[in-house]
Design an enzyme around this catalytic site. Structure first.
Site, PDB file in Angstrom:
ATOM      1  N   LYS A  31      -8.220  -8.592   7.216  1.00 53.89           N
ATOM      2  CA  LYS A  31      -8.997  -8.629   9.076  1.00 53.89           C
ATOM      3  C   LYS A  31      -7.863 -10.324   9.388  1.00 53.89           C
ATOM      4  O   LYS A  31      -7.309 -10.351  10.588  1.00 53.89           O
ATOM      5  CB  LYS A  31      -9.688  -9.150   9.299  1.00 53.89           C
ATOM      6  CG  LYS A  31     -10.967  -7.437   9.324  1.00 53.89           C
ATOM      7  CD  LYS A  31     -10.181  -6.814   9.821  1.00 53.89           C
ATOM      8  CE  LYS A  31     -10.644  -5.339   9.204  1.00 53.89           C
ATOM      9  NZ  LYS A  31     -10.248  -3.868  10.498  1.00 53.89           N
ATOM     10  N   TYR A  51     -12.125  -7.966   2.304  1.00 52.90           N
ATOM     11  CA  TYR A  51     -11.193  -7.184   3.288  1.00 52.90           C
ATOM     12  C   TYR A  51     -11.849  -8.814   4.534  1.00 52.90           C
ATOM     13  O   TYR A  51     -10.710  -8.588   5.320  1.00 52.90           O
ATOM     14  CB  TYR A  51     -13.285  -6.414   3.739  1.00 52.90           C
ATOM     15  CG  TYR A  51     -13.434  -6.513   5.070  1.00 52.90           C
ATOM     16  CD1 TYR A  51     -12.712  -4.905   5.079  1.00 52.90           C
ATOM     17  CD2 TYR A  51     -14.537  -6.939   5.407  1.00 52.90           C
ATOM     18  CE1 TYR A  51     -13.229  -4.937   6.506  1.00 52.90           C
ATOM     19  CE2 TYR A  51     -15.064  -6.808   7.143  1.00 52.90           C
ATOM     20  CZ  TYR A  51     -13.907  -5.415   7.129  1.00 52.90           C
ATOM     21  OH  TYR A  51     -13.980  -4.734   9.425  1.00 52.90           O
ATOM     22  N   SER A  95     -13.335  -8.913  12.544  1.00 53.67           N
ATOM     23  CA  SER A  95     -14.823  -8.758  12.337  1.00 53.67           C
ATOM     24  C   SER A  95     -15.560 -10.835  11.976  1.00 53.67           C
ATOM     25  O   SER A  95     -14.787 -11.073  11.772  1.00 53.67           O
ATOM     26  CB  SER A  95     -14.838  -7.995  10.890  1.00 53.67           C
ATOM     27  OG  SER A  95     -16.180  -8.317  10.251  1.00 53.67           O
TER      28      SER A  95
HETATM   29  N1  LIG Z   1     -18.725  -1.177  11.977  1.00 46.91           N
HETATM   30  C1  LIG Z   1     -19.063  -2.493  11.337  1.00 46.91           C
HETATM   31  O1  LIG Z   1     -19.804  -2.781  11.300  1.00 46.91           O
HETATM   32  C2  LIG Z   1     -17.552  -3.525  11.250  1.00 46.91           C
HETATM   33  C3  LIG Z   1     -17.798  -4.785  11.614  1.00 46.91           C
HETATM   34  C4  LIG Z   1     -16.622  -5.516  12.104  1.00 46.91           C
HETATM   35  C5  LIG Z   1     -15.095  -4.989  11.846  1.00 46.91           C
HETATM   36  N2  LIG Z   1     -15.472  -2.947  11.560  1.00 46.91           N
HETATM   37  C6  LIG Z   1     -13.927  -2.768  11.642  1.00 46.91           C
HETATM   38  O2  LIG Z   1     -14.165  -1.766  12.953  1.00 46.91           O
HETATM   39  C7  LIG Z   1     -13.453  -0.362  12.287  1.00 46.91           C
HETATM   40  C8  LIG Z   1     -13.691   0.884  12.399  1.00 46.91           C
HETATM   41  O3  LIG Z   1     -14.717   0.507  11.690  1.00 46.91           O
HETATM   42  P1  LIG Z   1     -15.938   2.069  12.019  1.00 46.91           P
HETATM   43  O4  LIG Z   1     -16.669   1.157  11.594  1.00 46.91           O
HETATM   44  O5  LIG Z   1     -15.525   2.891  12.918  1.00 46.91           O
HETATM   45  O6  LIG Z   1     -15.222   2.262  10.509  1.00 46.91           O
HETATM   46  P2  LIG Z   1     -15.109   4.169  10.271  1.00 46.91           P
HETATM   47  O7  LIG Z   1     -15.224   4.105   8.241  1.00 46.91           O
HETATM   48  O8  LIG Z   1     -16.127   4.569  10.296  1.00 46.91           O
HETATM   49  O9  LIG Z   1     -13.930   4.528  10.678  1.00 46.91           O
HETATM   50  C9  LIG Z   1     -12.538   4.353  10.072  1.00 46.91           C
HETATM   51  C10 LIG Z   1     -11.650   5.090  10.431  1.00 46.91           C
HETATM   52  O10 LIG Z   1     -10.701   5.265   9.782  1.00 46.91           O
HETATM   53  C11 LIG Z   1     -10.318   6.554   9.430  1.00 46.91           C
HETATM   54  N3  LIG Z   1      -9.286   5.825   8.663  1.00 46.91           N
HETATM   55  C12 LIG Z   1      -9.495   5.356   7.288  1.00 46.91           C
HETATM   56  N4  LIG Z   1      -8.990   4.856   6.571  1.00 46.91           N
HETATM   57  C13 LIG Z   1      -7.284   4.982   7.411  1.00 46.91           C
HETATM   58  C14 LIG Z   1      -5.791   5.803   7.436  1.00 46.91           C
HETATM   59  N5  LIG Z   1      -5.498   4.607   5.943  1.00 46.91           N
HETATM   60  N6  LIG Z   1      -5.169   6.141   7.786  1.00 46.91           N
HETATM   61  C15 LIG Z   1      -6.184   6.931   9.259  1.00 46.91           C
HETATM   62  N7  LIG Z   1      -7.164   6.436   9.115  1.00 46.91           N
HETATM   63  C16 LIG Z   1      -7.596   5.913   8.725  1.00 46.91           C
HETATM   64  C17 LIG Z   1     -11.347   6.730   8.572  1.00 46.91           C
HETATM   65  O11 LIG Z   1     -11.005   8.191   7.710  1.00 46.91           O
HETATM   66  C18 LIG Z   1     -12.694   6.340   9.808  1.00 46.91           C
HETATM   67  O12 LIG Z   1     -12.427   7.889  10.803  1.00 46.91           O
HETATM   68  C19 LIG Z   1     -12.483  -1.631  11.089  1.00 46.91           C
HETATM   69  O13 LIG Z   1     -11.364  -1.682  10.818  1.00 46.91           O
HETATM   70  C20 LIG Z   1     -13.988  -1.995  10.510  1.00 46.91           C
HETATM   71  O14 LIG Z   1     -13.364  -3.339   9.430  1.00 46.91           O
HETATM   72  C21 LIG Z   1     -16.386  -2.459  11.877  1.00 46.91           C
END
Ligand SMILES: NC(=O)c1ccc[n+]([C@@H]2O[C@H](COP(=O)([O-])OP(=O)(O)OC[C@H]3O[C@@H](n4cnc5c(N)ncnc54)[C@H](O)[C@@H]3O)[C@@H](O)[C@H]2O)c1
Length: 335
Positions: free
Chosen positions: A155, A151, A127
């Site tokens: 990362k 957070y 991120s």
């Molecule tokens: N969306 C953003 O703005 C953004 C920005 C920067 C980084 N990220 C990173 O991208 C990744 C995905 O983000 P997203 O927006 O799709 O999030 P999200 O929460 O929509 O998706 C994450 C998925 O992982 C599942 N999950 C969480 N913990 C779990 C576990 N212990 N075991 C199995 N499944 C688990 C959740 O149920 C969810 O379906 C994350 O690592 C997040 O930190 C997201």
């Protein structure tokens, strides 16, 4: 002919669901794993309807080594895309240990099981929050790192583990540092639908547009930006999904390590985003100016040159598409 099976953790989540479709479109098979802690099971059938095929999903936790080992034993997996994590900066201050547990211990477990199974192409969701946000934008991949929240630090630790594991073994990895993913699949069937209070701006914009929330708070209008409000690098979720395919292809060919910013390279202020959303969708987004939030910065925009150079990826969808697709999904949800 299939190009191999990819394990996608967090496959039912926002970025995961779009990436499953992008992988299918590029000829990969997918095995997904999700514990549905931040997603709905119904996302799986929506992915299947869009892809017109069945998705192999394992309901499990990425900290469960036995579940992962069984998954690697059952399928001939050639690479992993690791999305599963908790992702709210604000929440991570109050629930820091849970963030380290899921984000750090989860990544460690997935990495260990990949190593055991001889899977050595690994794409990691990082991120922009790993950067020291006080430095001037655009930031490139060599800009100062900080991780100002639990957070962000979780990362950074994930990134560190990958680098160390790569030195000790044949692991090939891509660290993708996303800026601000927004928008949804143009069908409106899948998109960002967090449980509880949304931590990101676009889901709140949609709630206000749908009158589910009376107004949007714009935190600060006295930053030194074009209109005083914070400037961020919004990037369409489908562009983000496609970046994973490019990164995996590079790892499965000859690249050993990648660390890439994933954004558009252009900054949009909060007021500009609201304006674009209103124009693109013919709706109103009532908003008020609120005091600055602790920890927010004026601008955070990516230098995206390295992604273009090393994997030939560039975002192609504009702000209008981001706003239209986000709203279409919100309406499908009945939000
Ligand atoms: N969306 C953003 O703005 C953004 C920005 C920067 C980084 N990220 C990173 O991208 C990744 C995905 O983000 P997203 O927006 O799709 O999030 P999200 O929460 O929509 O998706 C994450 C998925 O992982 C599942 N999950 C969480 N913990 C779990 C576990 N212990 N075991 C199995 N499944 C688990 C959740 O149920 C969810 O379906 C994350 O690592 C997040 O930190 C997201």
């Amino acid at each position: 002919m299939t190009r191999g099976t990819i394990l996608v953790t967090g496959a039912a989540g926002y970025l995961g669901s779009h990436t499953v479709l992008a992988l299918w479109e590029s000829g990969f098979e997918v095995v997904g794993i999700d514990d549905y802690s931040n997603s709905e099971r119904s996302v799986v059938s929506r992915i299947e309807a869009l892809g017109q095929r069945a998705l192999t999903m394992i309901e499990g936790n990425v900290r469960d080594a036995d579940c992962l080992a069984a998954t690697f034993g059952r399928f001939n997996i050639v690479g992993a895309v690791h999305f599963a994590a908790r992702k709210s900066i604000e929440e991570s201050f109050a629930e820091s240990l849970s963030y380290y547990d899921v984000n750090v211990a989860g990544t460690l477990t997935v990495l260990q099981q990949c190593q055991r199974a001889g899977v050595n192409a690994f794409v990691f969701s990082s991120s922009a929050t790993v950067y020291d946000a006080t430095q001037p934008s655009p930031v490139d991949e060599n800009s100062r790192l900080l991780g100002a929240s639990p957070y962000g630090r979780s990362k950074l630790i994930g990134e560190r583990m990958l680098r160390d594991a790569a030195q000790a073994s044949g692991l090939r990895y891509a660290i993708l540092r996303y800026f601000n993913p927004v928008g949804a699949h143009p069908s409106g069937s899948i998109g960002e639908n967090p449980r509880g209070k949304p931590g990101n701006l676009m889901p709140v914009v949609c709630r206000v547009a749908a009158s589910r929330q009376s107004q949007l708070s714009v935190f600060g209008n006295d930053y030194s930006t074009m209109d005083g409000t914070g400037v961020r690098d919004f990037v369409h979720v489908q562009d983000v999904a496609e970046a994973h395919v490019h990164a995996l292809e590079a790892l499965l060919q000859d690249r050993e390590t990648l660390c890439l910013n994933i954004g558009t390279g252009s900054g949009t202020s909060v007021l500009t985003l609201i304006d674009a959303f209103e124009r693109a969708n013919g709706v109103r987004v009532p908003h008020v100016i609120a005091p600055r939030r602790h920890g927010d910065v004026a601008a955070m925009v990516a230098n995206v040159g390295e992604a273009a150079r090393s994997i030939g990826w560039r975002a192609t969808r504009n702000l209008d598409a981001m706003c239209r697709d986000a709203w279409r999904f919100a309406q499908t949800l009945g939000c």
